[in-house]
Design a protein around this motif. Structure first.
Motif, PDB file in Angstrom:
ATOM      1  N   ASP A  78      73.384  20.795  27.069  1.00 22.51           N
ATOM      2  CA  ASP A  78      73.681  20.445  28.456  1.00 22.51           C
ATOM      3  C   ASP A  78      74.485  19.140  28.467  1.00 22.51           C
ATOM      4  O   ASP A  78      73.972  18.091  28.096  1.00 22.51           O
ATOM      5  N   PRO A  79      75.758  19.205  28.860  1.00 25.26           N
ATOM      6  CA  PRO A  79      76.579  17.984  28.811  1.00 25.26           C
ATOM      7  C   PRO A  79      76.095  16.909  29.781  1.00 25.26           C
ATOM      8  O   PRO A  79      76.442  15.734  29.627  1.00 25.26           O
ATOM      9  N   GLY A  80      75.290  17.297  30.771  1.00 26.65           N
ATOM     10  CA  GLY A  80      74.795  16.320  31.732  1.00 26.65           C
ATOM     11  C   GLY A  80      73.526  15.624  31.282  1.00 26.65           C
ATOM     12  O   GLY A  80      73.007  14.746  31.972  1.00 26.65           O
ATOM     13  N   GLN A  81      73.008  16.037  30.111  1.00 33.69           N
ATOM     14  CA  GLN A  81      71.767  15.452  29.610  1.00 33.69           C
ATOM     15  C   GLN A  81      72.111  14.554  28.427  1.00 33.69           C
ATOM     16  O   GLN A  81      72.681  14.999  27.441  1.00 33.69           O
ATOM     17  N   LYS A 111      69.319  12.388  32.892  1.00 38.00           N
ATOM     18  CA  LYS A 111      69.997  13.563  33.428  1.00 38.00           C
ATOM     19  C   LYS A 111      70.212  13.316  34.915  1.00 38.00           C
ATOM     20  O   LYS A 111      69.262  12.995  35.621  1.00 38.00           O
ATOM     21  N   ALA A 112      71.457  13.451  35.352  1.00 40.84           N
ATOM     22  CA  ALA A 112      71.808  13.205  36.756  1.00 40.84           C
ATOM     23  C   ALA A 112      71.279  11.855  37.215  1.00 40.84           C
ATOM     24  O   ALA A 112      70.767  11.712  38.324  1.00 40.84           O
ATOM     25  N   GLY A 113      71.384  10.867  36.329  1.00 40.73           N
ATOM     26  CA  GLY A 113      70.979   9.513  36.685  1.00 40.73           C
ATOM     27  C   GLY A 113      69.485   9.252  36.606  1.00 40.73           C
ATOM     28  O   GLY A 113      69.047   8.126  36.812  1.00 40.73           O
ATOM     29  N   GLN A 114      68.714  10.286  36.321  1.00 41.99           N
ATOM     30  CA  GLN A 114      67.264  10.140  36.299  1.00 41.99           C
ATOM     31  C   GLN A 114      66.738  10.149  34.861  1.00 41.99           C
ATOM     32  O   GLN A 114      67.149  10.996  34.068  1.00 41.99           O
ATOM     33  N   PRO A 115      65.821   9.241  34.534  1.00 38.51           N
ATOM     34  CA  PRO A 115      65.240   9.280  33.193  1.00 38.51           C
ATOM     35  C   PRO A 115      64.191  10.390  33.077  1.00 38.51           C
ATOM     36  O   PRO A 115      63.539  10.739  34.060  1.00 38.51           O
ATOM     37  N   GLY A 116      64.068  10.929  31.891  1.00 36.56           N
ATOM     38  CA  GLY A 116      63.057  11.953  31.628  1.00 36.56           C
ATOM     39  C   GLY A 116      62.596  11.855  30.194  1.00 36.56           C
ATOM     40  O   GLY A 116      63.211  11.167  29.378  1.00 36.56           O
ATOM     41  N   THR A 117      61.508  12.543  29.901  1.00 37.57           N
ATOM     42  CA  THR A 117      60.961  12.545  28.547  1.00 37.57           C
ATOM     43  C   THR A 117      60.523  13.956  28.185  1.00 37.57           C
ATOM     44  O   THR A 117      59.871  14.633  28.990  1.00 37.57           O
ATOM     45  N   MET A 118      60.904  14.395  27.001  1.00 34.89           N
ATOM     46  CA  MET A 118      60.421  15.654  26.472  1.00 34.89           C
ATOM     47  C   MET A 118      59.487  15.347  25.313  1.00 34.89           C
ATOM     48  O   MET A 118      59.843  14.586  24.423  1.00 34.89           O
ATOM     49  N   THR A 119      58.290  15.907  25.353  1.00 41.54           N
ATOM     50  CA  THR A 119      57.341  15.721  24.260  1.00 41.54           C
ATOM     51  C   THR A 119      57.209  17.039  23.503  1.00 41.54           C
ATOM     52  O   THR A 119      57.081  18.093  24.127  1.00 41.54           O
ATOM     53  N   GLU A 120      57.278  16.969  22.197  1.00 41.52           N
ATOM     54  CA  GLU A 120      57.153  18.189  21.398  1.00 41.52           C
ATOM     55  C   GLU A 120      56.382  17.915  20.116  1.00 41.52           C
ATOM     56  O   GLU A 120      56.472  16.836  19.538  1.00 41.52           O
TER      57      GLU A 120
END
Ligand SMILES: [Zn+2]
Length: 139
Positions: A78-81, A111-120
């Motif tokens: 995803d180029p936006g991420q 992504k889209a200016g918003q921070p996020g976290t993926m846990t795996e």
């Protein structure tokens, strides 16, 4: 993306800090692994190199470091991420003498200016002697 394109992209990024957060320059950290000049010695090192590849958009490396039984036919990022930081929570086995290991991590992005976290919780095994990503669970 061809291998040549990935190498050219990598060479422009060699002077900066490695995206994996090791504190080393990219040229001295994940770049040799991405370029095929070195192999990740541990499952955690492979995890770091894959995070860097996500951050740099190196889909060729992501596919090469995926186990043949679970590897997708192709991969579109995803180029936006934008992947910004990796926190390794825990590594189990995955060492020099192991054939399997797990790494739990938080991968931070914007992504889209918003921070996020993926846990795996990712599983790694050796295939033909080198570490590859098998699969993962996202809690
Ligand atoms: Zn690195």
């Amino acid at each position: 993306m061809g291998r040549g394109a990935a190498r050219r992209r990598a060479s422009t990024a060699t002077g900066r800090a490695c995206p994996c957060g090791s504190g080393r320059a990219y040229a001295d950290c994940c770049a040799p692994v991405h370029g095929g000049d070195a192999e990740a010695p541990t499952a955690e090192a492979l995890m770091r190199s894959r995070f860097s590849a996500f951050a740099l958009g190196d889909t060729g490396y992501l596919l090469r470091s995926w186990h043949s039984s679970t590897r997708p036919a192709s991969l579109e990022l995803d180029p936006g991420q934008r992947w910004t930081r990796l926190d390794i929570v825990e590594s189990e086995r995955g060492g020099l003498l192991d054939t399997a290991g797990t790494v739990t991590f938080h991968a931070h992005y914007r992504k889209a200016g918003q921070p996020g976290t993926m846990t795996e919780h990712s599983r790694f095994v050796r295939e033909d002697g080198r570490w590859v990503y098998l699969d993962g669970d996202q809690p």
